[in-house]
Design a protein around this motif. Structure first.
Motif, PDB file in Angstrom:
ATOM      1  N   ASP A 182       0.849  -1.232  -0.100  1.00  0.00           N
ATOM      2  CA  ASP A 182       0.069   0.025  -0.086  1.00  0.00           C
ATOM      3  C   ASP A 182       0.943   1.370   0.049  1.00  0.00           C
ATOM      4  OD1 ASP A 182      -2.139  -1.836   0.185  1.00  0.00           O
ATOM      5  OD2 ASP A 182      -3.014  -0.829   1.731  1.00  0.00           O
ATOM      6  N   ILE A 183       0.410   2.234  -0.882  1.00  0.00           N
ATOM      7  CA  ILE A 183       1.584   3.259  -1.238  1.00  0.00           C
ATOM      8  C   ILE A 183       0.763   4.557  -0.299  1.00  0.00           C
ATOM      9  CG2 ILE A 183       2.189   5.085  -3.087  1.00  0.00           C
ATOM     10  CD1 ILE A 183       3.401   2.225  -3.150  1.00  0.00           C
ATOM     11  N   ASP A 184       2.006   5.178   0.218  1.00  0.00           N
ATOM     12  CA  ASP A 184       1.697   6.344   1.003  1.00  0.00           C
ATOM     13  C   ASP A 184       1.378   7.740   0.219  1.00  0.00           C
ATOM     14  OD1 ASP A 184       1.560   8.424   2.937  1.00  0.00           O
ATOM     15  OD2 ASP A 184       3.740   8.365   3.175  1.00  0.00           O
ATOM     16  N   HIS A 185       0.413   8.085   0.029  1.00  0.00           N
ATOM     17  CA  HIS A 185       0.032   9.410  -0.828  1.00  0.00           C
ATOM     18  C   HIS A 185       0.377  10.599  -0.167  1.00  0.00           C
ATOM     19  CE1 HIS A 185      -1.476   6.953  -4.128  1.00  0.00           C
ATOM     20  NE2 HIS A 185      -2.290   6.160  -3.326  1.00  0.00           N
ATOM     21  N   LYS A 186       0.844  10.757   0.896  1.00  0.00           N
ATOM     22  CA  LYS A 186       1.646  11.749   1.538  1.00  0.00           C
ATOM     23  C   LYS A 186       2.965  12.159   1.216  1.00  0.00           C
ATOM     24  CE  LYS A 186      -1.301  11.650   5.897  1.00  0.00           C
ATOM     25  NZ  LYS A 186      -1.242  11.676   7.321  1.00  0.00           N
ATOM     26  N   SER A 187       3.536  10.886   0.450  1.00  0.00           N
ATOM     27  CA  SER A 187       4.821  11.044   0.348  1.00  0.00           C
ATOM     28  C   SER A 187       5.210  12.018  -1.077  1.00  0.00           C
ATOM     29  CB  SER A 187       5.406   9.616  -0.359  1.00  0.00           C
ATOM     30  OG  SER A 187       6.659   9.742  -0.944  1.00  0.00           O
ATOM     31  N   ALA A 188       6.111  12.857  -0.872  1.00  0.00           N
ATOM     32  CA  ALA A 188       6.343  13.938  -2.013  1.00  0.00           C
ATOM     33  C   ALA A 188       7.002  12.966  -3.201  1.00  0.00           C
ATOM     34  CB  ALA A 188       7.408  14.769  -1.575  1.00  0.00           C
ATOM     35  N   ASN A 189       7.554  11.865  -3.017  1.00  0.00           N
ATOM     36  CA  ASN A 189       8.074  11.043  -4.330  1.00  0.00           C
ATOM     37  C   ASN A 189       6.963  10.458  -4.833  1.00  0.00           C
ATOM     38  OD1 ASN A 189       9.981   9.746  -5.831  1.00  0.00           O
ATOM     39  ND2 ASN A 189       9.518   7.799  -4.842  1.00  0.00           N
ATOM     40  N   VAL A 190       5.838   9.865  -4.129  1.00  0.00           N
ATOM     41  CA  VAL A 190       4.577   9.213  -4.776  1.00  0.00           C
ATOM     42  C   VAL A 190       3.736  10.346  -5.505  1.00  0.00           C
ATOM     43  CG1 VAL A 190       2.268   8.364  -4.172  1.00  0.00           C
ATOM     44  CG2 VAL A 190       4.586   7.475  -3.046  1.00  0.00           C
ATOM     45  N   LYS A 191       3.584  11.507  -4.926  1.00  0.00           N
ATOM     46  CA  LYS A 191       3.147  12.567  -5.571  1.00  0.00           C
ATOM     47  C   LYS A 191       3.575  12.991  -6.892  1.00  0.00           C
ATOM     48  CE  LYS A 191       1.320  14.786  -1.579  1.00  0.00           C
ATOM     49  NZ  LYS A 191      -0.351  14.553  -1.402  1.00  0.00           N
ATOM     50  N   THR A 192       4.934  13.189  -6.970  1.00  0.00           N
ATOM     51  CA  THR A 192       5.604  13.349  -8.119  1.00  0.00           C
ATOM     52  C   THR A 192       5.522  12.383  -9.330  1.00  0.00           C
ATOM     53  OG1 THR A 192       7.464  14.510  -6.855  1.00  0.00           O
ATOM     54  CG2 THR A 192       8.087  13.678  -9.076  1.00  0.00           C
ATOM     55  N   ILE A 193       5.513  11.077  -8.849  1.00  0.00           N
ATOM     56  CA  ILE A 193       5.343  10.017  -9.968  1.00  0.00           C
ATOM     57  C   ILE A 193       3.949   9.809 -10.420  1.00  0.00           C
ATOM     58  CG2 ILE A 193       5.302   7.413 -10.022  1.00  0.00           C
ATOM     59  CD1 ILE A 193       7.402   7.169  -7.750  1.00  0.00           C
ATOM     60  N   VAL A 194       2.907  10.005  -9.410  1.00  0.00           N
ATOM     61  CA  VAL A 194       1.477  10.022  -9.958  1.00  0.00           C
ATOM     62  C   VAL A 194       1.109  11.189 -10.895  1.00  0.00           C
ATOM     63  CG1 VAL A 194      -0.961  10.168  -9.181  1.00  0.00           C
ATOM     64  CG2 VAL A 194       0.719   8.686  -7.903  1.00  0.00           C
ATOM     65  N   ASN A 195       1.708  12.518 -10.539  1.00  0.00           N
ATOM     66  CA  ASN A 195       1.540  13.610 -11.164  1.00  0.00           C
ATOM     67  C   ASN A 195       2.230  13.640 -12.655  1.00  0.00           C
ATOM     68  OD1 ASN A 195      -0.234  14.526  -9.555  1.00  0.00           O
ATOM     69  ND2 ASN A 195       1.205  15.570  -8.152  1.00  0.00           N
ATOM     70  N   ALA A 196       3.104  12.662 -12.816  1.00  0.00           N
ATOM     71  CA  ALA A 196       3.870  12.489 -14.011  1.00  0.00           C
ATOM     72  C   ALA A 196       2.969  11.347 -14.897  1.00  0.00           C
ATOM     73  CB  ALA A 196       5.282  12.112 -14.054  1.00  0.00           C
ATOM     74  N   TYR A 197       2.265  10.517 -14.160  1.00  0.00           N
ATOM     75  CA  TYR A 197       1.870   9.066 -14.790  1.00  0.00           C
ATOM     76  C   TYR A 197       0.572   9.601 -15.348  1.00  0.00           C
ATOM     77  CZ  TYR A 197      -0.872   4.760 -14.384  1.00  0.00           C
ATOM     78  OH  TYR A 197      -1.724   3.808 -14.568  1.00  0.00           O
ATOM     79  N   LEU A 198      -0.155  10.361 -14.648  1.00  0.00           N
ATOM     80  CA  LEU A 198      -1.862  10.612 -15.309  1.00  0.00           C
ATOM     81  C   LEU A 198      -1.650  11.350 -16.328  1.00  0.00           C
ATOM     82  CD1 LEU A 198      -3.591  11.140 -11.800  1.00  0.00           C
ATOM     83  CD2 LEU A 198      -3.457   8.955 -12.956  1.00  0.00           C
ATOM     84  N   PRO A 199      -1.021  12.387 -16.265  1.00  0.00           N
ATOM     85  CA  PRO A 199      -0.680  13.437 -17.546  1.00  0.00           C
ATOM     86  C   PRO A 199      -0.430  12.429 -18.754  1.00  0.00           C
ATOM     87  CG  PRO A 199       0.030  14.904 -16.067  1.00  0.00           C
ATOM     88  CD  PRO A 199      -0.100  13.250 -15.203  1.00  0.00           C
ATOM     89  N   TYR A 200       0.719  11.422 -18.604  1.00  0.00           N
ATOM     90  CA  TYR A 200       1.176  10.612 -19.874  1.00  0.00           C
ATOM     91  C   TYR A 200       0.090   9.826 -20.101  1.00  0.00           C
ATOM     92  CZ  TYR A 200       2.893   6.010 -21.065  1.00  0.00           C
ATOM     93  OH  TYR A 200       3.205   4.854 -21.691  1.00  0.00           O
ATOM     94  N   LEU A 201      -0.935   9.293 -19.352  1.00  0.00           N
ATOM     95  CA  LEU A 201      -2.113   8.536 -19.792  1.00  0.00           C
ATOM     96  C   LEU A 201      -2.952   9.333 -20.599  1.00  0.00           C
ATOM     97  CD1 LEU A 201      -3.176   6.631 -16.545  1.00  0.00           C
ATOM     98  CD2 LEU A 201      -1.856   5.623 -18.497  1.00  0.00           C
ATOM     99  N   LEU A 202      -3.485  10.658 -20.323  1.00  0.00           N
ATOM    100  CA  LEU A 202      -4.181  11.573 -21.013  1.00  0.00           C
ATOM    101  C   LEU A 202      -3.498  12.292 -22.254  1.00  0.00           C
ATOM    102  CD1 LEU A 202      -5.769  13.730 -18.184  1.00  0.00           C
ATOM    103  CD2 LEU A 202      -6.900  11.968 -19.420  1.00  0.00           C
ATOM    104  N   ASN A 203      -2.259  12.770 -22.057  1.00  0.00           N
ATOM    105  CA  ASN A 203      -1.726  13.469 -23.178  1.00  0.00           C
ATOM    106  C   ASN A 203      -0.822  12.788 -24.218  1.00  0.00           C
ATOM    107  OD1 ASN A 203      -3.050  15.587 -21.838  1.00  0.00           O
ATOM    108  ND2 ASN A 203      -1.044  15.846 -20.567  1.00  0.00           N
ATOM    109  N   ASP A 204      -0.308  11.604 -23.591  1.00  0.00           N
ATOM    110  CA  ASP A 204       0.708  10.853 -24.512  1.00  0.00           C
ATOM    111  C   ASP A 204      -0.341   9.588 -24.878  1.00  0.00           C
ATOM    112  OD1 ASP A 204       2.677   9.167 -25.659  1.00  0.00           O
ATOM    113  OD2 ASP A 204       4.097   9.881 -24.199  1.00  0.00           O
TER     114      ASP A 204
END
Length: 606
Positions: A182-204
């Motif tokens: 289970d991933i800790d969504h308070k983590s700055a690293n997790v936020k960085t990864i997710v905030n790159a992943y979701l735009p990749y799904l949409l825009n790429d």
């Protein structure tokens, strides 16, 4: 909280204002384009090949498309890679082609996004050996410190301490799940990864939006935060709960700047329909749901079955709708909210579901439409729904006991335990058999829905536009379709033709045949074929099936084989090839080769 310059805030606000979770007054219908283990039917290339027909749906939710690094077929719920999309359903190239094909048809593809948990790389690795991925020159990697401190009820912490790893200092913000970390969504690293992943799904990759898996596993605020950053138009969370208030609380929990950022699957609606159908009490369709609340129905994605509730097998019966499937779909598609049709139901009732979707659009029903109860009884239920173009009435159960006024309602379709009526104000010509491929000749009923007394219908069968001098019939007339053709029907009022609709019919007789599954001699003690068809009928006995002793030599090699009768063009069956040491021993699924196969006109399958 960091201080933000006013100039920066002014730039951000218009972007955030666009991210609204689900569009207002949205009239589209969604398809869940898979079921459990649908590794044949839901291949990207297979879905793309059906784009013309499937484009009656404006959204199609597909399985999680990331690489799960498993070495065997995976539904995608134990993700390993975010930026590698070669999966059990096809290559990334095929995925991109499929998304683009549907986009050109006006249909958006919804990705199944799994953010609650993440899997390690597998063979020979540790619990936290997450892969490094590079996208657009930036490398992303989950760390052990991104795993919740209380993951797996503390078991991960014990393992980490023993093996010299550190976890996050934060506990999980939702329910625990011990299938992965289970991933800790308070983590700055997790936020960085997710905030790159979701735009990749949409825009790429080109996805239209997200279906978030297991959102009970982390705080709703993170879904809102991620969606606002990605500016996604379509987002629906799987908040699996039968209490409408609880689901609406989750929807509210996604707010950013007091704006809701995600819809939710309407599990209360699903349970209402299940209880009505399985319990022989249609009056229960009036029970509470998210859709029933006028303030929240915009964010209600309604459904009656999915991969977690469907009947899978006698060993996994789950919680399905047990009968009246098409009547349940009739109620689903007629009502506000955004209906999501289950893929197996679509396969079984294509023509009828196409009709329902088209009539929903004709009436102008959308996710915020109003409705009222017309009649209710244990034996039947009827609602009238107000769209932008008129009204639609849906009657389910014993439809003979509900007889709306002929002056106010025109019957347009009927089937087992359901009927649809339109108000005359809809002003449309109607043909009650949808476009498609059929095995034999059939009658199509032509109906005039009009406020003009005595309105007639004109039609052609050669694809030409009907005129006032074309073949003329009264409302309710049946026309026989004996050959492939294009039917066009128009309303004739005061000498003028309007509201022309088109039906493309292909008549292609089915020739019954057989299909044979062959297995090259694996030198097992015994060979078992466990087989079941699309209706989950077991074809060779209960698990593990029966010993197959029929063999033949092909080019010097010995093959075991089993033949199945193919009785219809949409018939298919699946098979597990299993080994057992002796007949009475349990056959381990781990020893079985999963080989689902869809029957076509080919006589032999290898």
């Amino acid at each position: 909280m960091k201080r933000i310059k006013i100039a920066t805030l002014a730039l951000l606000m218009p972007v955030l204002a666009l991210a609204q979770g689900w569009p207002a007054n949205y009239g589209g219908v969604m398809l869940q384009g898979f079921y459990w283990d649908s590794f044949v039917d839901s291949q990207w290339s297979n879905l793309a090949s059906q784009a013309d027909e499937l484009s009656c749906f404006k959204l199609i939710w597909v399985p999680q498309s990331g690489n799960c690094n498993s070495g065997y077929n995976q539904m995608g719920y134990t993700p390993v890679y975010f930026f590698d999309h070669n999966s059990s359903f096809g290559s990334e190239k095929q995925l991109r082609a499929m998304i683009q094909t549907f986009k050109e048809k006006g249909t958006g593809i919804i990705e199944d996004v799994v953010l609650n948990h993440h899997n390690n790389m597998g063979v020979g690795g540790s619990w936290v050996d997450f892969p490094a991925e590079t996208y657009n020159g930036v490398t992303y990697q989950f760390k052990s410190t991104d795993v919740c401190a209380n993951d797996d009820g503390g078991k991960t912490k014990t393992w980490a301490t023993t093996n010299g790893f550190s976890l996050s200092s934060n506990n999980d913000t939702g329910e625990d799940w011990d299938g992965c970390r289970d991933i800790d969504h308070k983590s700055a690293n997790v936020k960085t990864i997710v905030n790159a992943y979701l735009p990749y799904l949409l825009n790429d990759l080109g996805y239209a939006g997200f279906r978030y898996d297991m959102v009970k596993g982390y705080s709703a605020s993170f879904t809102g935060e991620y969606n606002a950053a990605a500016n996604v138009q379509f987002s629906v969370g799987e908040y699996w709960d039968g209490n409408a208030s609880t689901v609406m609380n989750w929807i509210n929990g996604t707010k950013v700047n007091n704006v809701i950022q995600s819809a939710a699957f309407d599990f209360p609606f699903r349970y209402t329909v299940r209880d009505a159908v399985n319990g022989n009490d249609w009056s229960k369709l009036g029970n509470t749901s998210v859709m029933a609340n006028s303030s929240y129905r915009r964010y209600a994605v309604t459904f009656i079955e999915n991969h977690d509730t469907e009947y899978r097998s006698s060993a996994q019966p789950q919680d399905p709708i047990k009968k009246d499937t098409i009547a349940a779909n009739a109620f689903l598609i007629a009502m506000p909210g955004t209906p999501c049709v289950f893929y197996k139901h679509w396969q079984d009732y294509k023509s009828e579901i196409k009709n329902m979707i088209e009539l929903r659009a004709i009436a102008g029903i959308h996710n915020q439409s109003s409705y009222s109860k017309y009649r209710s009884n244990v034996a039947y239920f009827a609602n009238q729904v107000t769209g932008t173009n008129g009204k639609l009435m849906v009657v389910v159960g014993n439809t003979a006991q509900v007889t709306p006024s002929a002056a106010s309602w025109v019957e347009v379709i009927s089937g087992y335990h359901y009927k649809y009526y339109l108000s005359p104000s809809c002003e449309v010509a109607w043909a009650d058999v949808a476009s498609g491929e059929y095995e034999k000749a059939f009658d199509v009923k032509l109906v005039a829905v009009s406020a003009t007394s005595g309105a007639q219908l004109v039609y052609t069968l050669d694809g030409s536009e009907p005129t006032a001098s074309s073949a003329k019939v009264a409302s309710g007339t049946k026309v026989n379709i004996a050959n492939s053709c294009t039917l066009k029907v128009g309303l004739l009022k005061n000498g003028a033709v309007s509201k022309v609709i088109t039906r493309d019919y292909k008549i292609e007789p089915f020739i019954p045949h057989t299909a044979t599954v062959h297995l090259k001699d694996p030198s097992w003690p015994s060979v078992y074929f466990y087989m079941w068809d699309k209706k989950n009928k077991e074809l060779n006995g209960t698990w593990p099936g029966s010993v197959v002793s029929d063999t033949k030599m092909v080019k010097g090699a010995k093959f075991y084989y089993k033949t199945v009768d193919i009785t219809s063009k949409d018939y298919y069956f699946s098979v597990i090839l299993a080994r057992c040491s002796w007949k009475t021993s349990p056959c381990n699924m781990a020893e079985a080769a999963m080989s689902p196969w869809q029957a076509t006109s080919t006589a032999t399958a290898w």
